[in-house]
Design an enzyme around this catalytic site. Structure first.
Site, PDB file in Angstrom:
ATOM      1  N   ASP A  92       0.827  -1.210   0.000  1.00  0.00           N
ATOM      2  CA  ASP A  92       0.000   0.000   0.000  1.00  0.00           C
ATOM      3  C   ASP A  92       0.862   1.262   0.000  1.00  0.00           C
ATOM      4  O   ASP A  92       1.964   1.277   0.543  1.00  0.00           O
ATOM      5  CB  ASP A  92      -0.914  -0.027   1.237  1.00  0.00           C
ATOM      6  CG  ASP A  92      -2.057   0.961   1.102  1.00  0.00           C
ATOM      7  OD1 ASP A  92      -2.414   1.327  -0.037  1.00  0.00           O
ATOM      8  OD2 ASP A  92      -2.599   1.374   2.148  1.00  0.00           O
TER       9      ASP A  92
ATOM     10  N   HIS B 290       2.181   3.378  -8.965  1.00  0.00           N
ATOM     11  CA  HIS B 290       1.961   1.944  -9.217  1.00  0.00           C
ATOM     12  C   HIS B 290       3.158   1.369  -9.992  1.00  0.00           C
ATOM     13  O   HIS B 290       3.633   0.286  -9.708  1.00  0.00           O
ATOM     14  CB  HIS B 290       0.666   1.722  -9.994  1.00  0.00           C
ATOM     15  CG  HIS B 290      -0.557   2.145  -9.229  1.00  0.00           C
ATOM     16  ND1 HIS B 290      -0.783   1.764  -7.926  1.00  0.00           N
ATOM     17  CD2 HIS B 290      -1.628   2.926  -9.570  1.00  0.00           C
ATOM     18  CE1 HIS B 290      -1.925   2.279  -7.498  1.00  0.00           C
ATOM     19  NE2 HIS B 290      -2.460   2.999  -8.484  1.00  0.00           N
TER      20      HIS B 290
ATOM     21  N   SER C 102      -7.716  -5.526  -4.906  1.00  0.00           N
ATOM     22  CA  SER C 102      -8.775  -6.101  -4.071  1.00  0.00           C
ATOM     23  C   SER C 102     -10.132  -5.999  -4.759  1.00  0.00           C
ATOM     24  O   SER C 102     -10.297  -5.210  -5.707  1.00  0.00           O
ATOM     25  CB  SER C 102      -8.838  -5.369  -2.719  1.00  0.00           C
ATOM     26  OG  SER C 102      -9.408  -4.083  -2.877  1.00  0.00           O
TER      27      SER C 102
ATOM     28  N   LEU D 219      10.461 -20.493  -5.108  1.00  0.00           N
ATOM     29  CA  LEU D 219       9.450 -19.711  -4.380  1.00  0.00           C
ATOM     30  C   LEU D 219       8.070 -19.853  -5.030  1.00  0.00           C
ATOM     31  O   LEU D 219       7.955 -19.767  -6.260  1.00  0.00           O
ATOM     32  CB  LEU D 219       9.870 -18.233  -4.410  1.00  0.00           C
ATOM     33  CG  LEU D 219       8.914 -17.246  -3.744  1.00  0.00           C
ATOM     34  CD1 LEU D 219       9.021 -17.326  -2.221  1.00  0.00           C
ATOM     35  CD2 LEU D 219       9.195 -15.817  -4.212  1.00  0.00           C
TER      36      LEU D 219
END
Ligand code: IPE
Ligand code: IPE
Ligand code: MG
Length: 248
Positions: A19, A36, A64, A130
């Site tokens: 954020d 961004h 989200s 990963l």
């Protein structure tokens, strides 16, 4: 002695709420989109650091379900950026053995983006490095509701009995099925909330917040989060003495 033991305790699964991109840009008099874009290097750094210290799973919150409420222009820019970033990074991620998985609702995403997401998953499925989970159009409540719907359908069809639904069974219906719960949640940007991220899976996650805005999140900040985690005592409802006994 205790400290050195603690320092080697690396979280298996790190989740990040990335954020502060918009504020980072606004403070520089730039459009939010610039924030961004600048945040991408923090994503790269986090993937690199997780791999280096031995984190097994990294889950990042990219967009989200509530972010659809942003101005259409910002949503459009974010979607183009996701597509561009995926195209730019996929070769390197694949060559580094990263296994990519997307969670979230794909139904409102552009077909071109969905196709790239599926291709990235397919291409990296067998990788053993990963695991990178990208939460894209993801909402924790929706995840739980969809799990409940799946179970209700299975009960109606007679494939399972309601009594069979326990916490393990339920969690296998969720987006992160098959993965351990996050051990550490990092949120940049100064706000202390989970913003509808992994509501179920965060039940016993250690939370770590920083004022740093996502594009400024540095390797030192990552190291601070890992160190803070190593120094926490996870009690899962037990007493401190019980947990120390187990550790010895
Ligand atoms: C996080 O940065 C990125 C997304 C939510 C997609 P923000 O865009 O929320 O940045 P702030 O919080 O407005 O600074
Ligand atoms: C959380 O950030 C979502 C992502 C980082 C993708 P937001 O900026 O959307 O969260 P709120 O609205 O401040 O809670
Ligand atoms: Mg924000």
């Amino acid at each position: 002695m205790r400290r050195s033991f603690a320092l080697v305790r690396i979280p298996q699964h790190v989740a990040i709420i990335m954020d502060g991109n918009g504020r980072w840009a606004q403070r520089r008099g730039l459009p939010r989109a610039a924030g961004h874009r600048a945040g991408l290097k923090s994503v790269r750094m986090s993937i690199e650091r997780c791999t280096a210290v031995g984190v097994k799973v990294l889950t990042i919150f990219a967009f989200s379900t509530e972010n659809w409420r942003r101005p259409q222009s910002e949503v459009g820019l974010l979607m183009s950026l996701f597509l561009e970033a995926l195209d730019a990074e996929i070769d390197e991620l694949a060559s580094k053995g990263v296994c990519i998985r997307f969670v979230g609702a794909r139904s409102h995403l552009a077909p071109g983006l969905v196709a790239r997401m599926s291709a990235a998953e397919e291409r990296t499925r067998a990788n053993s490095g990963l695991t990178l989970v990208i939460a894209m159009a993801y909402g924790g409540r929706r995840d739980i509701v969809e799990a409940a719907q799946r179970l209700a359908v299975a009960v109606r069809a007679g494939t399972i009995q309601p009594e069979q639904i326990d916490e393990v069974y339920f969690s296998e219906q969720l987006a992160l099925r098959g993965l351990p719960d996050p051990d550490l949640l990092i949120r940049t940007g100064g706000d202390h909330r989970v913003s509808n991220f992994l509501l179920w899976n965060l039940a016993y996650t250690e939370l770590w917040f920083t004022e740093q805005l996502w594009p400024d999140f540095s390797p030192d900040d990552f190291a601070s989060a890992i160190t803070a985690f190593a120094e926490r005592q996870r009690r899962y409802g037990q007493t401190s003495a019980q947990v120390s006994d187990t550790a010895c």
